[in-house]
Design a protein around this motif. Sequence first.
Motif, PDB file in Angstrom:
ATOM      1  N   UNK A 204       0.806  -1.213   0.000  1.00 50.39           N
ATOM      2  CA  UNK A 204       0.000   0.000   0.000  1.00 50.39           C
ATOM      3  C   UNK A 204       0.847   1.275   0.000  1.00 50.39           C
ATOM      4  N   UNK A 205       2.134   1.168   0.355  1.00 48.98           N
ATOM      5  CA  UNK A 205       3.000   2.336   0.300  1.00 48.98           C
ATOM      6  C   UNK A 205       3.417   2.610  -1.144  1.00 48.98           C
ATOM      7  N   UNK A 206       3.831   1.556  -1.841  1.00 51.70           N
ATOM      8  CA  UNK A 206       4.217   1.703  -3.248  1.00 51.70           C
ATOM      9  C   UNK A 206       3.008   1.699  -4.182  1.00 51.70           C
ATOM     10  N   UNK A 207       1.854   1.214  -3.668  1.00 51.89           N
ATOM     11  CA  UNK A 207       0.623   1.079  -4.452  1.00 51.89           C
ATOM     12  C   UNK A 207       0.853   0.210  -5.685  1.00 51.89           C
ATOM     13  N   UNK A 208       1.576  -0.913  -5.469  1.00 49.26           N
ATOM     14  CA  UNK A 208       1.865  -1.851  -6.552  1.00 49.26           C
ATOM     15  C   UNK A 208       1.776  -3.282  -6.017  1.00 49.26           C
ATOM     16  N   UNK A 209       1.394  -4.238  -6.895  1.00 42.83           N
ATOM     17  CA  UNK A 209       1.394  -5.637  -6.458  1.00 42.83           C
ATOM     18  C   UNK A 209       2.820  -6.152  -6.323  1.00 42.83           C
TER      19      UNK A 209
END
Length: 241
Positions: A204-209
């Motif tokens: 959720x910090x990088x907003x990437x899987x």
Amino acid sequence: MPPFQVSAIMEKPTTRRAVGGSFETQGTVDLAEFSPSENSSSLIAYGGNLRVSLGSCVFKEEDRDIPTFNYQHIRDFHLGAKVRSIAWNPASVLGQGLQTSVQLCVAGDDNKLRVCSSDLRGADTIKVVSGHKGFINDVSFESTEGSVVASVGDDCRCRLWSEEFSQQTEFTLQSPGMSVSFNPLEPNKLMVAEKGGKIRFYDMIAEKPFMSLETGGGSLLSADWSRCNPSRVGAVVGGSG
């Protein structure tokens, strides 16, 4: 139409024996969720057609003054839509020297979220949140402070909402989103399970899987992430026919 019943079960940790009770309700009940917060763990929310009801369940093991099990109805939130999913804000607090504040996020069959908040003294609010373009299949609060809400639906989107319930961001999915959940041991991680069988984990910090799993064969109907061990995921997969 006769009243429906909800059953509540508690496991005694010393004996591994389950104890429980039941109470009657008016109208169909499709979903029931206990509050995950230690400060409001006696509260249960249940819903079906057009409303969510809120009550308190107390077992004899928790209060020796009651015979076996006690249920007290507290509130009805009238939504105007059939309930598809219920999520508790983990920051919900019930009395005990602290100011009572409870909050639920409910997905309705009109493709909208409803945020139900109450101090259980009469100050109740319902906020309607729009954004999804199809059925919302699941909704989940961030598991420690309830500062972020995630929802998934048939529009092949996972949408993230702020505390004020404005949309922060969204992830595009390959198929309808069926389940979504944060893990209490890793609150910055989000699991999204898709109908096509793919389960993705997002930072959720990088907003990437950062990782994904495949269930293989058939339609994924629901999935859950272990609250005690983030390495464990369970899923229900239907037949391929």
